[in-house]
Write an enzyme that holds these catalytic residues in place. Structure first.
Site, short mmCIF file in Angstrom:
data_model
loop_
_atom_site.label_atom_id
_atom_site.label_comp_id
_atom_site.label_asym_id
_atom_site.label_seq_id
_atom_site.Cartn_x
_atom_site.Cartn_y
_atom_site.Cartn_z
N SER A 36 0.86 -1.19 0.00
CA SER A 36 0.00 0.00 0.00
C SER A 36 0.89 1.23 0.00
CB SER A 36 -0.89 0.00 1.24
OG SER A 36 -0.08 0.18 2.39
N ASP A 74 -0.75 -1.56 -4.07
CA ASP A 74 -2.12 -1.86 -3.64
C ASP A 74 -2.90 -0.55 -3.47
OD1 ASP A 74 -4.20 -3.50 -2.73
OD2 ASP A 74 -3.58 -3.31 -0.63
N ASP A 84 -6.43 2.59 -8.21
CA ASP A 84 -7.77 2.57 -7.64
C ASP A 84 -8.47 3.89 -7.93
OD1 ASP A 84 -10.08 2.51 -6.21
OD2 ASP A 84 -9.16 2.06 -4.28
N GLU A 135 -10.00 -0.76 -10.47
CA GLU A 135 -11.08 -1.01 -9.51
C GLU A 135 -12.36 -0.25 -9.87
OE1 GLU A 135 -10.20 -1.08 -5.32
OE2 GLU A 135 -12.18 -0.33 -4.79
N GLY A 176 -10.32 -5.16 6.41
CA GLY A 176 -10.29 -5.26 7.87
C GLY A 176 -11.26 -6.33 8.37
N HIS A 231 -10.79 -8.27 -2.87
CA HIS A 231 -10.09 -7.57 -1.78
C HIS A 231 -10.74 -7.97 -0.46
CE1 HIS A 231 -7.51 -4.49 -3.84
NE2 HIS A 231 -8.11 -5.07 -4.85
N GLY A 232 -10.11 -7.58 0.64
CA GLY A 232 -10.70 -7.85 1.95
C GLY A 232 -10.81 -9.34 2.22
N SER A 259 -9.42 -11.24 4.33
CA SER A 259 -9.34 -11.69 5.73
C SER A 259 -10.72 -11.88 6.31
CB SER A 259 -8.62 -10.64 6.59
OG SER A 259 -7.30 -10.49 6.17
N ASN A 299 -6.83 -10.88 -1.95
CA ASN A 299 -5.92 -10.06 -1.13
C ASN A 299 -6.11 -10.31 0.36
OD1 ASN A 299 -5.50 -8.94 -3.63
ND2 ASN A 299 -5.97 -6.84 -3.02
P1 13P Z 1 -7.78 -7.34 4.43
O1 13P Z 1 -6.89 -6.48 5.24
O2 13P Z 1 -9.19 -7.25 4.85
O3 13P Z 1 -7.28 -8.74 4.34
O4 13P Z 1 -7.77 -6.76 2.94
C1 13P Z 1 -6.58 -6.71 2.22
C2 13P Z 1 -6.76 -6.05 0.93
O5 13P Z 1 -7.78 -6.15 0.29
C3 13P Z 1 -5.67 -5.24 0.41
O6 13P Z 1 -6.01 -4.56 -0.74
#
Ligand code: 13P
Length: 287
Positions: free
Chosen positions: A49, A84, A105, A135, A178, A207-208, A210, A229
Site C-alpha cells: 500500500s 495496492d 484505484d 477497480e 479489515g 479484496h478484503g 481476511s 488479497n
Molecule cells: P484485508 O486487510 O481485509 O485482508 O484486505 C486486504 C486487501 O484487500 C488489500 O487490498
C-alpha cells in the site's frame, strides 16, 4: 523470480484457483511470504500500500529489498511486486521504482475520470512490461469509526474498465477491508456472476480476503475470482503471537529481547497464515 502478474493470473483463471496477494509491512513479512510461496511452489503477489511503502522507506527501497531477497533465497516461483490501491501519483512512483505490477484505484472518481486515468496508466504499464489492476465499486471498511458495508460494482462500468485492457479487475461485491462486522451480509455472488458475465475472461480480484468464510472463498473462485488479497489476518496472527511471547515473559529470559528472537513467533505465525490461505486458494503446486 520477479515477474508481472499477467501469466500467473491467466493460469489461475484457466486452472480455477486464485493467486494470493499478501500485503507486506516490513522485512519479516516479506521473508515469511516469499519462503512459504517457495515451500508450497505457489505463485505469489506482494501487495504494497502507499502507506506501507512510505513506512518501509519508499517504493524503491521495497523493490530493492524484494529483489535482493528473491535472489538470496533462490526463489524460483513467480513473485510480483504490486502497488495496492494506488493513487494516480503513487502508480507513477511505483513505475519509476521498478515494481512489476500496479493497481490504480480510481473507484472513488466519476467513472469517466476512472476510465481515462486507468487507460493512460494501462498504456504506460504495458509499455514497460508491467501488469495493472483497476477497480470499480469501492471496497468498504472501517474509517474513523464509520463502517461501510461494501459497495457492489455496476457490471456495465466493470465492462468499460475491463475493455481498456487491464490485466485484473477489483469489483466491489460487498467485501470489506479489515474485520467483518457481525451483521455483514456476505458476498454478493449475484454481482460477481453479473460482473464476470460482462467482462468475459477478465481475472477478478477479491479484496478484503481476511475473515471471509472458506465456503464463500471457494464459491467466489468458481465464479471467476483469480486473485485474493489478504492483509489483516497476517497482522492479527503476528500480533497475537508477539503478545503471547511477551505475556509469557520470554523477552525477559536470557537474550529473549533480541529482535531476532522477539519477532520470531510473529514471523512463524505469518508463515502459518500464508500457508493456510495458499492451500485454501488452491495455488499450491501451481508455480
Ligand atoms: P484485508 O486487510 O481485509 O485482508 O484486505 C486486504 C486487501 O484487500 C488489500 O487490498
Amino acid at each position: 523470480m520477479l515477474v508481472n502478474g499477467i501469466e500467473m493470473l491467466k493460469k489461475a483463471k484457466a486452472g480455477h484457483y486464485a493467486v494470493g496477494q499478501f500485503n507486506i509491512n516490513n522485512l519479516e513479512w516479506t521473508k515469511a511470504i516469499l519462503q512459504v510461496a517457495e515451500e508450497l511452489k505457489a505463485p505469489v503477489i506482494l501487495g504494497v500500500s502507499e502507506g506501507a511503502g512510505k513506512y518501509m522507506g519508499g517504493f524503491a527501497t521495497v523493490q530493492a529489498m524484494v529483489a535482493a531477497m528473491d535472489k538470496e533465497f533462490k526463489i524460483s516461483v513467480p513473485v510480483c511486486t504490486h502497488l495496492d490501491h494506488g493513487t494516480y501519483e503513487g502508480a507513477y512512483k511505483c513505475i519509476k521504482a521498478g515494481f512489476t505490477s500496479i493497481m490504480f484505484d480510481g473507484s472513488h472518481y466519476p467513472i469517466d475520470e476512472n476510465i481515462w486515468k486507468t487507460k493512460e496508466l494501462t498504456h504506460v504499464a504495458h509499455n514497460l512490461g508491467m501488469s495493472i489492476e483497476a477497480e470499480v465499486g469501492a471496497i468498504g471498511g472501517e474509517e474513523d469509526g464509520v463502517i461501510g458495508m461494501g459497495e457492489c460494482a455496476d457490471p456495465d462500468e466493470c465492462k468499460k474498465i475491463a475493455d481498456l485492457g487491464v490485466d485484473m479487475l477489483a469489483a466491489g461485491i460487498g467485501n470489506i477491508h479489515g474485520k467483518y462486522p457481525a451483521n455483514w451480509k456476505g458476498l454478493s455472488f449475484e454481482t460477481l456472476a453479473a460482473v464476470q458475465a460482462k467482462t468475459g475472461e477478465m481475472p477478478l480480484v477479491l479484496h478484503g480476503g481476511s475473515g471471509i468464510p472458506e465456503d464463500m472463498i471457494k464459491k467466489a473462485i468458481t465464479l471467476g475470482v483469480s486473485k485474493i488479497n489478504v492483509n489483516t489476518e497476517c497482522q492479527l496472527s503476528f500480533a497475537a503471537a508477539t503478545r503471547k511471547y511477551i505475556e509469557a515473559g520470554k523477552d525477559l529470559e536470557g537474550k529473549g529481547f533480541d529482535p531476532r528472537k522477539l519477532l520470531l513467533p510473529g514471523f512463524e505465525a505469518i508463515k502459518e497464515t500464508v500457508r493456510e490461505k495458499i492451500k485454501l486458494f488452491g495455488s499450491d503446486g501451481k508455480a
